[in-house]
Design an enzyme around this catalytic site. Structure first.
Site, PDB file in Angstrom:
ATOM      1  NE  ARG A  71      59.414  56.150 125.549  1.00 22.61           N
ATOM      2  CZ  ARG A  71      59.178  56.224 126.861  1.00 22.61           C
ATOM      3  NH1 ARG A  71      58.479  55.278 127.443  1.00 22.61           N
ATOM      4  NH2 ARG A  71      59.651  57.241 127.546  1.00 22.61           N
ATOM      5  CE  LYS A  89      59.830  55.100 102.943  1.00 18.89           C
ATOM      6  NZ  LYS A  89      60.169  55.929 101.761  1.00 18.89           N
ATOM      7  CD  GLU A 141      52.982  56.336  94.284  1.00 18.26           C
ATOM      8  OE1 GLU A 141      53.903  55.518  94.069  1.00 18.26           O
ATOM      9  OE2 GLU A 141      53.174  57.428  94.856  1.00 18.26           O
ATOM     10  CE  LYS A 155      55.800  50.454  99.987  1.00 18.87           C
ATOM     11  NZ  LYS A 155      54.894  51.585 100.155  1.00 18.87           N
ATOM     12  CD  GLU A 212      63.506  55.183 101.223  1.00 17.71           C
ATOM     13  OE1 GLU A 212      62.293  54.917 101.331  1.00 17.71           O
ATOM     14  OE2 GLU A 212      63.935  56.308 100.964  1.00 17.71           O
ATOM     15  NE  ARG A 247      59.866  51.282 102.163  1.00 16.70           N
ATOM     16  CZ  ARG A 247      59.108  51.111 103.226  1.00 16.70           C
ATOM     17  NH1 ARG A 247      59.534  50.350 104.212  1.00 16.70           N
ATOM     18  NH2 ARG A 247      57.923  51.676 103.326  1.00 16.70           N
ATOM     19  CG  ASN A 290      61.346  57.069  97.421  1.00 15.49           C
ATOM     20  OD1 ASN A 290      60.189  57.045  97.816  1.00 15.49           O
ATOM     21  ND2 ASN A 290      62.368  56.787  98.203  1.00 15.49           N
ATOM     22  CG  HIS A 317      58.073  59.422  95.235  1.00 17.95           C
ATOM     23  ND1 HIS A 317      57.762  58.607  94.166  1.00 17.95           N
ATOM     24  CD2 HIS A 317      57.127  59.167  96.182  1.00 17.95           C
ATOM     25  CE1 HIS A 317      56.685  57.882  94.471  1.00 17.95           C
ATOM     26  NE2 HIS A 317      56.292  58.198  95.681  1.00 17.95           N
ATOM     27  CG  HIS A 357      58.413  64.597  97.812  1.00 20.53           C
ATOM     28  ND1 HIS A 357      59.204  63.860  98.661  1.00 20.53           N
ATOM     29  CD2 HIS A 357      57.244  63.917  97.709  1.00 20.53           C
ATOM     30  CE1 HIS A 357      58.539  62.779  99.045  1.00 20.53           C
ATOM     31  NE2 HIS A 357      57.353  62.786  98.473  1.00 20.53           N
ATOM     32  CG  HIS A 376      52.053  61.470  96.622  1.00 17.22           C
ATOM     33  ND1 HIS A 376      53.279  62.071  96.774  1.00 17.22           N
ATOM     34  CD2 HIS A 376      52.283  60.137  96.568  1.00 17.22           C
ATOM     35  CE1 HIS A 376      54.216  61.132  96.827  1.00 17.22           C
ATOM     36  NE2 HIS A 376      53.633  59.952  96.698  1.00 17.22           N
TER      37      HIS A 376
END
Lengths: 363, 363
Positions: A124, A146, A188, A230, A240, A244, A248, A251, A255, A268
């Site tokens: 955990r 993330k 990016e 960032k 997010e 935030r 994206n 993205h 994706h 990416h």
């Protein structure tokens, strides 16, 4: 120690952490060791990066009295799966790693995402340190917590928000980065200009040649300015729920390309470049950008040697894949669009027909 | 609505949430629906519980305009694995579940732990609601945000701290609980008395017959008092850096039994009972408990029909398995022991020889 060093902080209360950017940082025990309160540390890396940098990092740790347990994974987005993640868990358990044993991710975004998710889940949560060795990981994925693995039905679908204790970006590691990955990282960086820093677009247009030539001063400036953006965004909206999401840009379209072609076909950053052009075109169709501004967006990605046209999947397939994306609320596609260069918004304004039109225009 | 209801709060700032304990709660849309801000909800349950209670719960949700997507898993600790977890992810993705879609876990500890871990990881976190249907889940696992799956090398090794938005404990569901599981749940209730509430030990000695006869008033009182303890401990130490570890009385020994015999052979509560007796015996060997107090610990577990002797694995095997447990720091076994009845401490005072002696005396 005369190496250049820029240090920043991601301000998240008691979970705040430093980002160090500079030369010869893998050798800097003074930066690393204060974050390691254990006699051993796990270093997760891959078969490409480990032969280049694992020994340098390990020597620094050993000199500080820390035993190194390396976990070397296969290289590539196609391995960002549960099976590979389980290799990390198996190693951690076989070596009797404890809750306090730190895990260091030495590599690009895939290693950082998987290493971070492993650290988030093992018992955990164990301490986690990001040591990005690609430009994309330095300016984006290593900062902000993330972590994730892919699922056959969607990219980054299984993951956690889990902040590192430290991000150590050694610019020297970019000297061995393949040309194509350097360009993907620049995608990016350009993104930060497009969404929140028009002045950075000007800077990038002037300094793209220096970045592509791996000029270390230019790289440090670009990484530092990107990380500052960032860090600011993450501090304001860690999970997010608002701002935030603007990170994206491109993205959701991107994706779709990555998933549609199978992971590993496009990088990416390449998908983000083409996706950002689609987002710009859609913004133009909504009356928010001029055709000159869209042309400028295309031109800067093209100048970085990045694709400005998407894969020819067909608009219907794009839409289907985009609906699987996380940026969906009550069935309506929510996209990052531009209300001007340097000014992104999260919007559900576009109809499916308008989205399809923009996709078709950019494939 | 005249049903009895006790409500408590787990105080964790903006992540605080209510625990409702009472009769006929599965029918209470007024308690459930305010926590569901989506047109659909996923209910994760198993093949034993779903036929009994899924329709009641679903009717309540449907009456509030919420579509129900059931995910029914096989029943048993042996299914608390990555493979079963993946069945949840597959269903969530195939049904296009979004980040805001809530996941409700309807079942015992295994369903709650796996459902919670799935909710923690899916798209990096979806809203989660615990609806425990076993006594053990009501008094322990459903409160406090510990979620996990097992790994072949250790129990609960892969997981997350992820708090639910609501815990709804419908006491009526205990009417269908098998006798053996009722007793296993009582083990965790006794535990609260042993670690922090000597008066509760007295109460339990007087009310064990009523609990075993499923007297609903006695059950509500026992569940409420247990949840109050759990909520207080979790609020003070969410991530188990201190006091929360005391809840693990008997667990390090117990996990060794569970892992050593293979999951599913002993129930968790049974292993905790035998493990708590071992911890009491070790505390006596350290001079912290009298033999009368150890006898009282044995007697109360025995009166609840729980095992007070561990599985005969051999002390060396116990030690090996215990070292895999999460309660290890720099190689030294850290155990929850008793400095008196109602007063637990986290201690590294016991040598391996003393631990082995206590194990041998209790097998």
């Amino acid at each position: 120690m005369c190496a250049q060093l820029v240090s920043q902080t991601v301000a998240l209360g008691e979970r705040s952490y430093p980002i160090h950017i500079g030369s010869a940082l893998l050798q800097r025990g003074d930066l690393l060791l204060p974050h390691i309160r254990s006699k051993k540390a796990v270093v997760v890396s891959n078969t490409t990066v480990a032969p280049l940098y694992l020994e340098t990092l390990s020597a620094t740790l050993r000199a500080g009295g820390v035993e190194v347990l390396p976990v070397i994974l296969p290289d590539g987005e196609q391995y960002k799966t549960w099976e590979t993640l389980n290799q990390i868990f198996d190693a951690l358990l076989r070596q009797h790693c404890e809750r306090k044993t730190p895990l260091l991710a030495l590599g690009g975004g895939v290693i950082g995402d998987m290493g971070g998710f492993a650290a988030a889940c093992y018992q955990r949560g164990m301490p986690f340190i990001q040591i990005p060795t690609t430009l994309l990981a330095m300016v984006d994925s290593s900062v902000g917590g993330k972590t994730a693995i892919n699922h056959p039905l969607g990219k980054n679908m299984i993951g956690a928000f889990y902040q590192p204790r430290l991000v150590l970006a050694d610019i020297d590691t970019l000297n061995t980065l393949p040309e194509r990955e350097l360009r993907a990282g620049i995608a990016e960086i350009i993104k930060y200009g497009l969404i929140r820093d028009a002045g950075f677009i000007d800077w990038l247009e002037a300094h793209l040649p220096a970045l592509l030539a791996r000029d270390s001063t230019a790289l440090m400036q670009a990484v530092a300015r990107s990380c500052a953006h960032k860090a600011e965004v993450v501090a304001a909206d860690e999970r997010e729920s608002g701002e935030r999401a603007l990170l994206n840009l491109g993205h959701t379209f991107g994706h779709a390309i990555e998933t549609g072609l199978g992971y590993g076909s496009w990088l990416h950053g390449e998908a983000v470049a083409a996706g950002s052009v689609m987002a710009a075109r859609l913004s133009q169709n909504l009356g928010w950008l001029s055709s000159d501004e869209v042309a400028r967006v295309e031109a800067i990605f093209a100048a970085a040697g990045l694709p400005v046209r998407g894969a020819k999947l067909g608009a219907a397939r794009y839409l289907e894949l985009m609906r699987h994306d996380k940026k969906v609320a009550d069935g309506r596609l929510r996209l990052v669009l531009l209300k001007g260069l340097g000014q992104a918004v999260l919007s559900e304004a576009a109809s499916e027909a308008q989205i399809c039109e923009a996709i078709a225009a950019c494939c």
